[in-house]
Motif scaffolding. Structure first.
Motif, PDB file in Angstrom:
ATOM      1  N   GLY A  45       0.897  -1.235   0.266  1.00 58.16           N
ATOM      2  CA  GLY A  45       0.017   0.112   0.003  1.00 58.16           C
ATOM      3  C   GLY A  45       0.932   1.366  -0.048  1.00 58.16           C
ATOM      4  O   GLY A  45       1.981   1.065  -0.206  1.00 58.16           O
ATOM      5  N   LYS A  46       0.340   2.321   0.303  1.00 56.27           N
ATOM      6  CA  LYS A  46       0.909   3.732   0.185  1.00 56.27           C
ATOM      7  C   LYS A  46       1.935   3.776   1.558  1.00 56.27           C
ATOM      8  O   LYS A  46       1.166   4.178   2.794  1.00 56.27           O
ATOM      9  N   GLY A  47       2.949   3.460   1.576  1.00 57.77           N
ATOM     10  CA  GLY A  47       3.959   3.393   2.857  1.00 57.77           C
ATOM     11  C   GLY A  47       3.912   2.221   3.611  1.00 57.77           C
ATOM     12  O   GLY A  47       4.411   2.275   4.673  1.00 57.77           O
ATOM     13  N   TYR A  48       3.092   1.062   3.254  1.00 60.55           N
ATOM     14  CA  TYR A  48       3.240  -0.142   4.112  1.00 60.55           C
ATOM     15  C   TYR A  48       3.000  -1.189   3.371  1.00 60.55           C
ATOM     16  O   TYR A  48       2.731  -1.038   2.009  1.00 60.55           O
ATOM     17  N   LYS A  49       3.330  -2.433   3.958  1.00 60.18           N
ATOM     18  CA  LYS A  49       3.048  -3.718   3.190  1.00 60.18           C
ATOM     19  C   LYS A  49       2.447  -4.732   4.112  1.00 60.18           C
ATOM     20  O   LYS A  49       2.667  -4.555   5.295  1.00 60.18           O
ATOM     21  N   TYR A  50       1.905  -5.823   3.589  1.00 62.78           N
ATOM     22  CA  TYR A  50       1.230  -6.786   4.713  1.00 62.78           C
ATOM     23  C   TYR A  50       0.857  -8.017   4.084  1.00 62.78           C
ATOM     24  O   TYR A  50       1.085  -7.810   2.534  1.00 62.78           O
ATOM     25  N   TYR A  51       0.755  -9.057   4.535  1.00 67.89           N
ATOM     26  CA  TYR A  51       0.440 -10.314   4.392  1.00 67.89           C
ATOM     27  C   TYR A  51      -0.997 -10.636   4.211  1.00 67.89           C
ATOM     28  O   TYR A  51      -1.834 -10.471   5.280  1.00 67.89           O
ATOM     29  N   VAL A  52      -1.674 -10.959   2.864  1.00 69.74           N
ATOM     30  CA  VAL A  52      -3.130 -11.343   3.119  1.00 69.74           C
ATOM     31  C   VAL A  52      -3.101 -12.940   3.037  1.00 69.74           C
ATOM     32  O   VAL A  52      -2.620 -13.539   2.102  1.00 69.74           O
ATOM     33  N   PRO A  53      -3.674 -13.528   4.193  1.00 71.76           N
ATOM     34  CA  PRO A  53      -3.808 -14.861   4.305  1.00 71.76           C
ATOM     35  C   PRO A  53      -4.271 -15.642   3.208  1.00 71.76           C
ATOM     36  O   PRO A  53      -5.418 -15.129   2.561  1.00 71.76           O
ATOM     37  N   ARG A  54      -4.276 -16.819   2.826  1.00 76.50           N
ATOM     38  CA  ARG A  54      -4.960 -17.675   1.871  1.00 76.50           C
ATOM     39  C   ARG A  54      -6.416 -17.674   2.419  1.00 76.50           C
ATOM     40  O   ARG A  54      -7.029 -17.815   3.402  1.00 76.50           O
ATOM     41  N   GLY A  55      -7.344 -17.524   1.333  1.00 70.17           N
ATOM     42  CA  GLY A  55      -8.820 -17.458   1.598  1.00 70.17           C
ATOM     43  C   GLY A  55      -9.189 -16.176   1.691  1.00 70.17           C
ATOM     44  O   GLY A  55     -10.525 -15.908   1.556  1.00 70.17           O
ATOM     45  N   VAL A  56      -8.385 -15.134   1.742  1.00 67.84           N
ATOM     46  CA  VAL A  56      -8.943 -13.644   1.785  1.00 67.84           C
ATOM     47  C   VAL A  56      -8.328 -13.007   0.374  1.00 67.84           C
ATOM     48  O   VAL A  56      -7.408 -13.142  -0.096  1.00 67.84           O
ATOM     49  N   ASP A 145     -12.808 -17.450  12.638  1.00 73.48           N
ATOM     50  CA  ASP A 145     -12.173 -17.004  11.279  1.00 73.48           C
ATOM     51  C   ASP A 145     -11.844 -15.490  11.024  1.00 73.48           C
ATOM     52  O   ASP A 145     -10.741 -15.332  10.506  1.00 73.48           O
ATOM     53  N   ALA A 146     -12.683 -14.726  11.393  1.00 72.20           N
ATOM     54  CA  ALA A 146     -12.389 -13.234  10.991  1.00 72.20           C
ATOM     55  C   ALA A 146     -11.366 -12.799  11.963  1.00 72.20           C
ATOM     56  O   ALA A 146     -10.496 -12.063  11.485  1.00 72.20           O
ATOM     57  N   VAL A 147     -11.385 -13.247  13.146  1.00 74.51           N
ATOM     58  CA  VAL A 147     -10.272 -12.788  14.199  1.00 74.51           C
ATOM     59  C   VAL A 147      -8.906 -13.242  13.685  1.00 74.51           C
ATOM     60  O   VAL A 147      -7.930 -12.676  13.902  1.00 74.51           O
ATOM     61  N   LEU A 148      -9.013 -14.778  13.212  1.00 66.15           N
ATOM     62  CA  LEU A 148      -7.767 -15.179  12.646  1.00 66.15           C
ATOM     63  C   LEU A 148      -7.150 -14.342  11.612  1.00 66.15           C
ATOM     64  O   LEU A 148      -6.046 -14.297  11.580  1.00 66.15           O
ATOM     65  N   ASP A 149      -8.024 -14.172  10.603  1.00 67.84           N
ATOM     66  CA  ASP A 149      -7.498 -13.397   9.260  1.00 67.84           C
ATOM     67  C   ASP A 149      -7.066 -12.285   9.623  1.00 67.84           C
ATOM     68  O   ASP A 149      -5.984 -11.674   9.234  1.00 67.84           O
ATOM     69  N   ALA A 150      -7.837 -11.322  10.634  1.00 67.87           N
ATOM     70  CA  ALA A 150      -7.391 -10.010  10.850  1.00 67.87           C
ATOM     71  C   ALA A 150      -5.932 -10.120  11.771  1.00 67.87           C
ATOM     72  O   ALA A 150      -5.266  -9.084  11.456  1.00 67.87           O
ATOM     73  N   SER A 151      -5.816 -11.045  12.585  1.00 72.71           N
ATOM     74  CA  SER A 151      -4.655 -11.290  13.223  1.00 72.71           C
ATOM     75  C   SER A 151      -3.382 -11.361  12.281  1.00 72.71           C
ATOM     76  O   SER A 151      -2.408 -10.668  12.715  1.00 72.71           O
ATOM     77  N   TYR A 152      -3.559 -12.248  11.245  1.00 71.39           N
ATOM     78  CA  TYR A 152      -2.350 -12.409  10.348  1.00 71.39           C
ATOM     79  C   TYR A 152      -2.193 -10.976   9.714  1.00 71.39           C
ATOM     80  O   TYR A 152      -1.060 -10.648   9.369  1.00 71.39           O
ATOM     81  N   ILE A 153      -3.528 -10.307   9.085  1.00 72.66           N
ATOM     82  CA  ILE A 153      -3.250  -9.038   8.472  1.00 72.66           C
ATOM     83  C   ILE A 153      -2.449  -8.025   9.253  1.00 72.66           C
ATOM     84  O   ILE A 153      -1.590  -7.431   8.921  1.00 72.66           O
TER      85      ILE A 153
END
Length: 200
Positions: A45-56, A145-153
């Motif tokens: 993104g603009k000034g940052y990067k992150y990981y989108v987990p599988r399934g998202v 599942d939503a909390v898990l995805d958000a935790s990874y992101i």
């Protein structure tokens, strides 16, 4: 045969895995994922990067906000580069009236997770961590599942100080480019016609 089965089960239990799927309670999910030092990333993104987990799935970007999708739910990611750059303190008081409310602290990272019931089976998740926030509306059985995805992101967000410093300079916003599509029809916009008629 029994020895082989026991050895196989031990090998599966003892072998490590980079991504852990957890279907236990929220405390376990957040403590396990947020404590890991994960350097993966697949979105910039603009000034940052992150990981989108599988399934998202990534859907769209608007400035520092991104829209993601998983299993029928939309996640809205807001990244606060200004607060990050100025190292603003996060003040959160746990909400006793919420379905779930907890202040989170990790390795030089702080945040909170609050979940509120908004209807019979819908829950609003507000997960803030590492100067970024994910909000989503899910059914009760999809909370973990939503909390898990958000935790990874949120745990994988890495900021680029040099890029953020350039973006926060006054000149960056003055010279900001705007996109125009010369092939897009302007039939629905009568503003130009009204201005010309007023000038007669």
């Amino acid at each position: 045969m029994k020895k082989f089965l026991i050895l196989l089960l031990m090998a599966l239990c003892l072998s490590g895995c980079s991504v852990v799927r957890i279907n236990e309670d929220i405390d376990t999910t957040t403590s396990v994922v947020l404590s890991k030092e994960n350097k993966l990333f697949n979105r910039i993104g603009k000034g940052y990067k992150y990981y989108v987990p599988r399934g998202v799935t990534y859907i769209d970007t608007d400035e520092y906000n991104e829209k993601l999708y998983s299993k029928g739910n939309y996640y809205y990611l807001y990244v606060d580069v200004i607060s990050y750059y100025h190292k603003k303190e996060i003040n959160y008081k746990e909400n006793k009236d919420a379905y779930y409310s907890k202040k989170l602290e990790g390795k030089n990272k702080k945040g909170y997770l609050e979940i509120n019931q908004v209807s019979d089976d819908l829950y609003f998740i507000e997960f803030m961590y590492n100067y970024a926030k994910i909000e989503c509306l899910v059914n009760k059985e999809e909370i973990n599942d939503a909390v898990l995805d958000a935790s990874y992101i949120l745990s994988t967000i890495k900021f680029n100080n040099k890029v953020i410093k350039i973006m926060l300079q006054d000149d960056y916003f003055v010279n900001k480019e705007e996109q125009y599509d010369i092939f897009e029809s302007k039939k629905a916009n009568n503003y130009f016609l009204e201005v010309v008629e007023d000038g007669k």
